[in-house]
Structure formats: structure tokens, C-alpha cells
Scaffold this motif. Structure first.
Motif, short mmCIF file in Angstrom:
data_model
loop_
_atom_site.label_atom_id
_atom_site.label_comp_id
_atom_site.label_asym_id
_atom_site.label_seq_id
_atom_site.Cartn_x
_atom_site.Cartn_y
_atom_site.Cartn_z
N GLU A 146 19.03 -49.75 -4.14
CA GLU A 146 20.30 -49.97 -3.42
C GLU A 146 20.81 -48.64 -2.91
O GLU A 146 20.46 -47.60 -3.45
N ARG A 147 21.71 -48.71 -1.94
CA ARG A 147 22.29 -47.49 -1.39
C ARG A 147 23.21 -46.81 -2.40
O ARG A 147 23.92 -47.50 -3.14
N ARG A 148 23.23 -45.48 -2.36
CA ARG A 148 24.18 -44.70 -3.18
C ARG A 148 24.67 -43.53 -2.34
O ARG A 148 23.87 -42.76 -1.81
N ASP A 156 19.21 -41.25 3.77
CA ASP A 156 19.73 -40.48 2.64
C ASP A 156 20.32 -41.34 1.50
O ASP A 156 20.14 -41.01 0.34
N PRO A 157 21.02 -42.47 1.80
CA PRO A 157 21.60 -43.26 0.70
C PRO A 157 20.56 -43.90 -0.22
O PRO A 157 20.88 -44.27 -1.34
N VAL A 158 19.32 -44.08 0.25
CA VAL A 158 18.32 -44.72 -0.62
C VAL A 158 17.25 -43.73 -1.10
O VAL A 158 16.27 -44.12 -1.72
N PHE A 159 17.44 -42.44 -0.80
CA PHE A 159 16.45 -41.43 -1.19
C PHE A 159 16.94 -40.70 -2.44
O PHE A 159 17.89 -39.92 -2.39
N ALA A 169 22.38 -38.88 -0.35
CA ALA A 169 23.70 -39.12 0.25
C ALA A 169 24.84 -38.89 -0.74
O ALA A 169 26.01 -38.96 -0.36
N GLU A 170 24.53 -38.65 -2.02
CA GLU A 170 25.58 -38.31 -2.99
C GLU A 170 25.78 -36.80 -3.07
O GLU A 170 26.74 -36.34 -3.69
N LEU A 171 24.87 -36.05 -2.47
CA LEU A 171 24.97 -34.58 -2.55
C LEU A 171 25.91 -34.06 -1.47
O LEU A 171 25.84 -34.50 -0.32
N PRO A 172 26.76 -33.07 -1.82
CA PRO A 172 27.53 -32.41 -0.77
C PRO A 172 26.57 -31.71 0.19
O PRO A 172 25.44 -31.36 -0.22
#
Ligand SMILES: O=c1[nH]c(=O)c2ncn([C@@H]3O[C@H](COP(=O)(O)OP(=O)(O)OP(=O)(O)O)[C@@H](O)[C@H]3O)c2[nH]1
Ligand SMILES: [Mg+2]
Length: 203
Positions: A146-148, A156-159, A169-172
């Protein structure tokens, strides 16, 4: 001020290049600043060929040094797809949401240990009258179910990046720009680029 032109229309890539170069006092311009330059067809069969096509077409049009970026996601369980077709994996017009959904769908039922993947980035530096150079960088990870997160762009949200324990996609952006395929490739161009920019400022 020193300036570098990147042959991209992708605002996500543009932001990353701006961020990486800003820390070194270099201004980035992209094709978003040159709307008169026609779309470059990506007819190559490798990331490198496509990066060269973009860099050389724009370098010819502007008679300046230009960097082209061709990049994408390679998923092992999908035999390296979406690969060079990452931007348009779910068809035209390109759409990050649909591309990501397609990868998630194709990986349905594939267990975690078989969801390994990497981002690949080829950069080509075209300079009028010189031979074009290419470099590349990768970033290893695996595809989540799932996306994060909401940072970055594309897949990026699924990597998932194991060394960070989070989705890309959780990284600044400062963090992504330290470990990304794009940053890794750019690092290999650094010394050449510095020398060229020094000379450009002197003249
Ligand atoms: O999650 C992601 N994080 C990244 O860091 C990343 N880098 C590339 N990609 C994917 O690969 C395509 C590039 O295709 P691409 O090199 O042809 O670029 P593009 O068509 O988007 O713009 P342009 O540079 O050609 O104008 C992009 O659209 C994305 O789908 C990424 N996805
Ligand atoms: Mg493209």
C-alpha cells in the motif's frame, strides 16, 4: 550565478535537481523555463540512450551544456518492468497514480521477499562540440502493498527503502536527495561539472 540546464519537464525531478544544486550555489533551469523547445521523443531502448537523446536535443537547441535524466523503476518479479516505460506504464497521458496502481496490481499475491526493486537513473551531459558523457545511479528497495507518505513523486509512496525503514515518500526531500538513484548518478558527474562551471564563470 552559476547555472545548469536540465532537459526535463517533470516537476518532481526539477525540484530534486533544484534542491541538490542549491546547496552548492547553482541555479537550475529546466524545460519548464523553455516552453518553446519541442518535446523530445524517447525512442531509445535503454535509460542511457534516452538520457542522451534529451540532453543532446536541448543542448543543440540552446547551444549550451545540458544534462538529461532518464530514470525509472525496475521490479524483479516483473522482469525489470516498468523500466524505461515507467512514466507511461499505465498508458498515455502519463499519470503517476495509475502507474503505481498498475504495479501494485501486478504484484498482488507476491510475497515480501520477492518484491525487490530498484530505481535507476541515467544522466547524460551534452556539451556543444564535445562527446556526451553518461553516468548512472541506483537505489535498492522493495515494493510495498500500500502507499505510504506524500513526499517525492512517481512510485515513491510504494517504494520501501530498507536502510531508512520507510517508504521513499515518507522521507523529507533532504533525506531522499542523499540516497536516491538521482543523487548517486549526479555524484559521479560532480568533478567534471565543477570544472566546467568554474570555466564558464571565468569567461
Ligand atoms: O517514485 C519515483 N521516484 C523517483 O525518484 C523517480 N525517478 C523516476 N521515476 C519514474 O520514472 C519516470 C521517469 O521517466 P522519464 O525519465 O522519461 O521522465 P519523465 O517523462 O517523467 O520526464 P522527462 O525528464 O522525460 O521530461 C517517472 O515519471 C517516474 O514514473 C521515479 N519514480
Ligand atoms: Mg520522459
Amino acid at each position: 550565478m552559476k547555472e545548469v540546464i536540465i532537459a526535463t519537464k517533470n516537476p518532481g525531478k526539477a525540484r530534486e535537481f533544484e534542491h541538490i544544486f542549491a546547496s552548492r550555489g547553482i541555479m537550475v533551469r529546466t524545460l519548464l523555463d523553455f516552453p518553446e523547445i519541442p518535446e523530445v521523443e524517447e525512442t531509445g531502448t535503454t535509460f542511457e540512450e534516452n538520457a542522451i537523446l534529451k540532453a543532446e536535443a536541448v543542448s543543440r537547441a540552446l547551444n549550451k551544456m545540458v544534462i538529461g535524466d532518464d530514470s525509472g523503476l525496475m521490479v524483479d518479479a516483473l522482469e525489470g518492468r516498468p523500466g524505461i516505460f515507467s512514466a507511461r506504464y499505465a498508458g498515455e497521458p502519463k499519470n503517476d497514480e495509475n502507474n503505481t496502481d498498475k504495479v501494485l496490481q501486478e504484484l498482488q499475491g507476491v510475497p515480501e521477499e520477492k518484491r525487490t526493486a530498484r530505481f535507476y537513473c541515467a544522466l547524460a551531459m551534452a556539451i556543444p562540440g564535445q562527446e556526451t558523457r553518461t553516468v548512472s545511479g541506483t537505489c535498492e528497495g522493495r515494493i510495498l502493498e500500500e502507499r505510504r507518505g506524500t513526499n517525492g513523486f512517481g512510485y515513491d509512496p510504494v517504494f520501501y527503502v530498507p536502510e531508512k525503514g520507510s517508504a521513499m515518500a515518507e522521507l523529507p526531500s533532504e533525506e531522499k536527495n542523499k540516497i536516491s538513484h538521482r543523487a548517486a548518478a549526479l555524484k559521479k558527474l560532480e568533478s567534471v561539472l565543477d570544472a566546467i562551471l568554474e570555466r564558464a564563470e571565468e569567461s
